[in-house]
Design an enzyme around this catalytic site. Structure first.
Site: not given
Ligand code: 2M8
Length: 419
Positions: A29, A35-36, A81, A101, A159, A161, A392
């Site tokens: 990513y 939001w990350d 990506y 998001q 978010g 997915d 993650e």
């Protein structure tokens, strides 16, 4: 010498810093995700307040004229990506994706202000009108009929997915013949069996195609796009965010905005009944095209307390479910109910646990006086990191780390909440 987990978490945030913004993890990513980044700011705030605010300021530098804060901002093109800027065709500077998001920034900004100094207040104030415009965008373009419930136009907007929540909406998407070959990069970085399937990926891209073909006309996408579903996570994050926006408005002497945010919140609370499921014992995803409801309890259902959504009876029922689900696995909170046949302990949002969602569930539980459950979840979040490192996401049955390594939001939540 063995480094402390705290120091490792700080090092991960520093390492994923690309100058004003962090990437979720290198390679997999390589851009700024909405939001990350907000959770990253909460992590930075524990040791570098200035850098924490920079993260949110850079995020708002990608805000669209209509108020939307996009889910990915492509500050520097990176071939690692896909789909990158050439697929989204946002026509903005900087280029970005075409939907949003979960809107978690208001709550993070309030927390940072409440735990900070005059500097934090000044930085929050400078962003306040942009934040308000983003919330207004959600209510205008994601709830065009003013029902009190916002929809999402793509599973990526949630978010979460590939959660089975989206299967009922995704099943209806017709994949256009001219989509071409998709050069997916994600499955070259991590195990394909833990990622969304090829069929799911084609449907994700079909929605992107509809979006850029109508030039990201958000009303058109909400009314006629291939996908429009209620996501409990986005709805609850927005409700909590509206509550916190109202508090910021009071602090900054903006009574008009405070009243507007309180009215949104009241309307949203009433709307929540429309996606409550008695069968499940919680709020679930709902297809706004067909009225169909999803069939199992998720980590998004467990966020209801964070938004103070639902009647006292509903809150009692869902707390019972939360407790039963925590009893059914070694590490909470799974993204799909382990007691359900569709549960997959290792596949992304179809079972694994995610620190950031745990954080919001934990806050909700503790505010409702469910201290033992909240502590259990916080301990589980820490134990997963102790077991495997800053992955993650994690397998709820074993605590095995999955997906990307040295992950920003897992490190940030460790610092801000789970240490
Ligand atoms: C995941 O989503 C991206 C698409 O946005 C992907 O799978 O390529 C999700 O876990 C999402 O919630 C997260 O923000 C993003 C970056 O960590 O990865």
């Amino acid at each position: 010498m063995h480094q402390s987990l705290k120091q490792q978490a700080i090092d991960i945030l520093r390492m994923n810093d690309r100058g004003g913004y962090t990437v979720p993890t290198a390679r997999l990513y390589p851009y700024q995700w909405e939001w990350d980044s907000v959770f990253a700011a909460l992590g930075f705030a524990t040791f570098d307040r200035n850098r924490a605010w920079e993260e949110i300021e850079t995020l708002f530098s990608g805000q669209w004229d209509d108020g939307m804060v996009p889910h990915i901002i492509f500050h520097k093109t990176d071939p690692d990506y896909f789909p990158g800027p050439e697929m989204w065709k946002s026509n903005t500077v900087p280029p970005s994706s075409g939907h949003s998001q979960p809107p978690v920034a208001a709550s993070a900004m309030l927390t940072m202000m409440q735990t900070g100094t005059e500097m934090d207040k000044e930085r929050a104030k400078a962003l306040f009108h942009k934040l308000h415009a983003w919330h207004r965008w959600f209510h205008t373009y994601r709830d065009p009929d003013n029902t009190g419930v916002v929809g999402i136009v793509h599973p990526w907007e949630s978010g979460r997915d590939n959660c089975p929540d989206w299967d009922i909406g995704m099943d209806q998407i017709v994949v256009p013949d001219d989509l071409g070959d998709l050069p997916r990069r994600d499955i070259t970085h991590v195990d394909p069996s833990e990622r969304p399937t090829a069929e799911q990926y084609n449907r994700y891209l079909a929605i992107v195609k509809f979006g850029h073909e109508c030039k990201w006309d958000h009303l058109e996408i909400a009314r006629n796009g291939p996908f429009f579903m209620v996501d409990p996570c986005v709805q609850f994050a927005l409700m909590r965010g509206d509550r916190d926006l109202a508090e910021l408005a009071t602090e900054f002497g903006e009574p008009g905005i405070r009243d507007e945010a309180e009215a949104w919140l009241k309307h949203s609370k009433a709307g929540c009944d429309s996606f409550w499921s008695d069968d499940v014992g919680g709020h679930v995803a709902k297809d706004l095209r067909t009225g169909g409801l999803s069939t199992a309890f998720t980590n998004a259902s467990a966020m209801a307390l964070y938004a103070d959504a639902g009647s006292p009876d509903q809150q009692k029922r869902l707390t019972t479910e939360i407790s039963a689900i925590l009893d059914s696995c070694s590490f909470g909170f799974p993204s799909w109910d382990p007691r359900d046949a569709q549960f997959e302990s290792r596949r992304y949002w179809r079972g694994p646990i995610w620190s950031v969602v745990n954080y919001m569930i934990g806050i909700g539980l503790s505010e409702k006086g469910e201290t033992a459950l909240a502590e259990r979840l916080r301990n589980d979040t820490r134990r997963a990191v102790e077991t495997s490192g800053f992955f993650e996401y994690f397998d709820p049955l074993t605590g095995e780390g999955l997906g990307g390594k040295l992950f920003t939001w897992t490190a940030a939540i460790h610092l801000a909440w789970a240490m």
